[in-house]
Design a protein around this motif. Structure first.
Motif, mmCIF file in Angstrom:
data_model
loop_
_atom_site.group_PDB
_atom_site.id
_atom_site.type_symbol
_atom_site.label_atom_id
_atom_site.label_comp_id
_atom_site.label_asym_id
_atom_site.label_seq_id
_atom_site.Cartn_x
_atom_site.Cartn_y
_atom_site.Cartn_z
ATOM 1 N N LYS A 24 0.825 -1.191 0.000
ATOM 2 C CA LYS A 24 0.000 0.000 0.000
ATOM 3 C C LYS A 24 0.873 1.261 0.000
ATOM 4 C CE LYS A 24 -4.417 0.354 1.895
ATOM 5 N NZ LYS A 24 -5.319 0.194 3.010
ATOM 6 N N THR A 25 1.906 1.285 0.809
ATOM 7 C CA THR A 25 2.802 2.432 0.876
ATOM 8 C C THR A 25 3.516 2.620 -0.452
ATOM 9 O OG1 THR A 25 3.148 1.967 3.200
ATOM 10 C CG2 THR A 25 4.709 3.455 2.150
ATOM 11 N N THR A 26 3.988 1.550 -1.057
ATOM 12 C CA THR A 26 4.683 1.640 -2.341
ATOM 13 C C THR A 26 3.730 2.126 -3.420
ATOM 14 O OG1 THR A 26 6.085 -0.182 -1.655
ATOM 15 C CG2 THR A 26 6.067 0.346 -3.985
ATOM 16 N N ALA A 27 2.502 1.655 -3.390
ATOM 17 C CA ALA A 27 1.535 2.049 -4.405
ATOM 18 C C ALA A 27 1.248 3.544 -4.313
ATOM 19 C CB ALA A 27 0.250 1.245 -4.257
ATOM 20 N N VAL A 28 1.184 4.080 -3.092
ATOM 21 C CA VAL A 28 0.913 5.501 -2.927
ATOM 22 C C VAL A 28 2.079 6.318 -3.464
ATOM 23 C CG1 VAL A 28 0.589 7.323 -1.224
ATOM 24 C CG2 VAL A 28 -0.655 5.182 -1.003
ATOM 25 N N LEU A 29 3.326 5.901 -3.183
ATOM 26 C CA LEU A 29 4.493 6.635 -3.672
ATOM 27 C C LEU A 29 4.573 6.590 -5.198
ATOM 28 C CD1 LEU A 29 7.213 5.632 -1.070
ATOM 29 C CD2 LEU A 29 6.019 7.806 -1.279
ATOM 30 N N VAL A 30 4.285 5.461 -5.781
ATOM 31 C CA VAL A 30 4.330 5.339 -7.234
ATOM 32 C C VAL A 30 3.253 6.209 -7.864
ATOM 33 C CG1 VAL A 30 3.983 3.762 -9.168
ATOM 34 C CG2 VAL A 30 5.390 3.073 -7.229
ATOM 35 N N ALA A 31 2.088 6.256 -7.242
ATOM 36 C CA ALA A 31 1.005 7.061 -7.789
ATOM 37 C C ALA A 31 1.384 8.543 -7.799
ATOM 38 C CB ALA A 31 -0.275 6.844 -6.992
ATOM 39 N N LYS A 32 2.059 9.021 -6.746
ATOM 40 C CA LYS A 32 2.459 10.424 -6.715
ATOM 41 C C LYS A 32 3.500 10.725 -7.780
ATOM 42 C CE LYS A 32 1.401 11.522 -1.946
ATOM 43 N NZ LYS A 32 1.931 11.888 -0.638
ATOM 44 N N ASP A 33 4.451 9.821 -7.981
ATOM 45 C CA ASP A 33 5.478 10.040 -8.993
ATOM 46 C C ASP A 33 4.890 10.084 -10.393
ATOM 47 O OD1 ASP A 33 7.618 10.383 -7.435
ATOM 48 O OD2 ASP A 33 8.423 8.362 -7.621
ATOM 49 N N THR A 34 3.981 9.176 -10.690
ATOM 50 C CA THR A 34 3.430 9.147 -12.039
ATOM 51 C C THR A 34 2.568 10.369 -12.318
ATOM 52 O OG1 THR A 34 1.596 7.778 -11.282
ATOM 53 C CG2 THR A 34 3.483 6.647 -12.290
ATOM 54 N N LEU A 35 1.937 10.915 -11.302
ATOM 55 C CA LEU A 35 1.146 12.122 -11.528
ATOM 56 C C LEU A 35 2.037 13.299 -11.920
ATOM 57 C CD1 LEU A 35 -1.497 11.992 -8.665
ATOM 58 C CD2 LEU A 35 -1.864 11.632 -11.100
ATOM 59 N N LYS A 36 3.204 13.417 -11.297
ATOM 60 C CA LYS A 36 4.089 14.517 -11.625
ATOM 61 C C LYS A 36 4.702 14.345 -13.003
ATOM 62 C CE LYS A 36 5.329 15.948 -6.993
ATOM 63 N NZ LYS A 36 6.391 16.068 -6.002
ATOM 64 N N SER A 37 5.029 13.117 -13.387
ATOM 65 C CA SER A 37 5.685 12.910 -14.670
ATOM 66 C C SER A 37 4.708 13.015 -15.838
ATOM 67 C CB SER A 37 6.391 11.551 -14.702
ATOM 68 O OG SER A 37 5.433 10.516 -14.659
ATOM 69 N N ASN A 38 3.412 12.899 -15.602
ATOM 70 C CA ASN A 38 2.439 13.033 -16.686
ATOM 71 C C ASN A 38 2.282 14.482 -17.136
ATOM 72 O OD1 ASN A 38 1.899 10.332 -16.883
ATOM 73 N ND2 ASN A 38 0.081 10.405 -15.585
ATOM 74 N N ASP A 39 2.624 15.442 -16.267
ATOM 75 C CA ASP A 39 2.480 16.842 -16.631
ATOM 76 C C ASP A 39 3.467 17.252 -17.712
ATOM 77 O OD1 ASP A 39 0.504 17.015 -14.755
ATOM 78 O OD2 ASP A 39 1.772 17.911 -13.216
ATOM 79 N N ILE A 40 4.676 16.686 -17.686
ATOM 80 C CA ILE A 40 5.719 17.070 -18.637
ATOM 81 C C ILE A 40 6.066 15.863 -19.488
ATOM 82 C CG2 ILE A 40 8.098 17.834 -18.858
ATOM 83 C CD1 ILE A 40 7.716 19.333 -16.222
ATOM 84 N N ASP A 41 5.900 16.011 -20.785
ATOM 85 C CA ASP A 41 6.264 14.959 -21.729
ATOM 86 C C ASP A 41 7.507 15.413 -22.474
ATOM 87 O OD1 ASP A 41 6.364 12.808 -23.424
ATOM 88 O OD2 ASP A 41 4.667 13.432 -24.651
ATOM 89 N N PRO A 42 8.659 14.782 -22.246
ATOM 90 C CA PRO A 42 9.888 15.255 -22.897
ATOM 91 C C PRO A 42 9.896 15.050 -24.409
ATOM 92 C CG PRO A 42 10.319 13.251 -21.663
ATOM 93 C CD PRO A 42 8.905 13.651 -21.367
ATOM 94 N N LEU A 43 9.008 14.228 -24.949
ATOM 95 C CA LEU A 43 8.989 13.979 -26.384
ATOM 96 C C LEU A 43 8.111 14.958 -27.161
ATOM 97 C CD1 LEU A 43 8.872 10.083 -26.499
ATOM 98 C CD2 LEU A 43 10.814 11.586 -26.841
ATOM 99 N N THR A 44 7.369 15.790 -26.471
ATOM 100 C CA THR A 44 6.471 16.726 -27.156
ATOM 101 C C THR A 44 7.210 17.664 -28.111
ATOM 102 O OG1 THR A 44 4.892 16.605 -25.351
ATOM 103 C CG2 THR A 44 4.722 18.498 -26.796
ATOM 104 N N PRO A 45 8.342 18.281 -27.733
ATOM 105 C CA PRO A 45 9.048 19.124 -28.706
ATOM 106 C C PRO A 45 9.561 18.337 -29.907
ATOM 107 C CG PRO A 45 9.768 19.646 -26.483
ATOM 108 C CD PRO A 45 8.915 18.431 -26.390
ATOM 109 N N ALA A 46 10.009 17.117 -29.683
ATOM 110 C CA ALA A 46 10.498 16.303 -30.803
ATOM 111 C C ALA A 46 9.355 15.933 -31.743
ATOM 112 C CB ALA A 46 11.181 15.046 -30.284
ATOM 113 N N LYS A 47 8.194 15.631 -31.191
ATOM 114 C CA LYS A 47 7.032 15.313 -32.026
ATOM 115 C C LYS A 47 6.631 16.518 -32.872
ATOM 116 C CE LYS A 47 4.776 11.950 -29.014
ATOM 117 N NZ LYS A 47 3.599 11.733 -28.165
ATOM 118 N N ALA A 48 6.592 17.690 -32.250
ATOM 119 C CA ALA A 48 6.208 18.901 -32.982
ATOM 120 C C ALA A 48 7.201 19.193 -34.100
ATOM 121 C CB ALA A 48 6.119 20.086 -32.018
#
Length: 186
Positions: A24-48
């Motif tokens: 449960k503790t690991t799942a909560v930490l992973v959920a917080k990390d994935t929420l932050k990384s979804n805001d910034i996509d490093p491939l967006t400039p390359a796609k554009a």
């Protein structure tokens, strides 16, 4: 025998409770990390940039900057128009000069001397080459614009970061001082 089974039962319950708590503790930490990384996509400039390289203006559409698409096509269209026009004039002057070397004088440039014909031919050739260079530069600028714009769309412009100029009185002389304050709220 009952004490042994009871001890194993207690040991298994404590062990599974610990395992479940860790998951449960690991799942909560992973959920917080994935929420932050979804805001910034490093491939967006390359796609554009890739989309703009395939079709000019497509990167701007990917960035939802639709107002830039007519500017891209206007700039590229104008430079291509001048390339085609200068190339057409260059070919006409070159053909007229070749006909003069063969002895014909019935071209539409009969009012020009041979030296003027060569000078005009070189001028249109230079303008044609500059137009081709400008077309390539504008095409590259289209790609760079899409890339930079996509990168800046992900830039953090949160209200917690602010710079405000302030005017405050000096405690000793009571004259006004000008300062710059950088505030960051956590």
């Amino acid at each position: 025998m009952n004490k042994f089974i009871f001890t194993i039962f207690i040991f298994l319950n404590i062990g599974t409770a610990t395992v479940f708590a860790q998951e449960k503790t690991t799942a909560v930490l992973v959920a917080k990390d994935t929420l932050k990384s979804n805001d910034i996509d490093p491939l967006t400039p390359a796609k554009a940039a890739f989309y703009s390289a395939i079709l000019p203006g497509l990167g701007q559409a990917y960035n939802k900057k639709y107002w830039k698409i007519p500017l891209v096509y206007g700039a590229l269209g104008t430079s291509i128009y001048f390339y085609i026009d200068n190339n057409r004039q260059y070919i006409q002057l070159r053909d007229a000069y070749k006909r003069r070397l063969e002895g014909y004088t019935d071209d539409k440039f009969a009012f020009l001397s041979d030296s003027r014909l060569i000078t005009a031919q070189r001028g249109y050739q230079r303008n044609r080459d500059l137009s081709a260079l400008l077309t390539v530069a504008l095409y590259a600028l289209n790609i760079i614009d899409a890339n930079v714009d996509a990168a800046l769309l992900q830039f953090n412009v949160d209200e917690n970061i602010s710079i405000r100029p302030t005017i405050y009185p000096n405690d000793v002389t009571f004259k006004t001082n000008v300062g710059l304050t950088l505030n960051y709220n956590f």
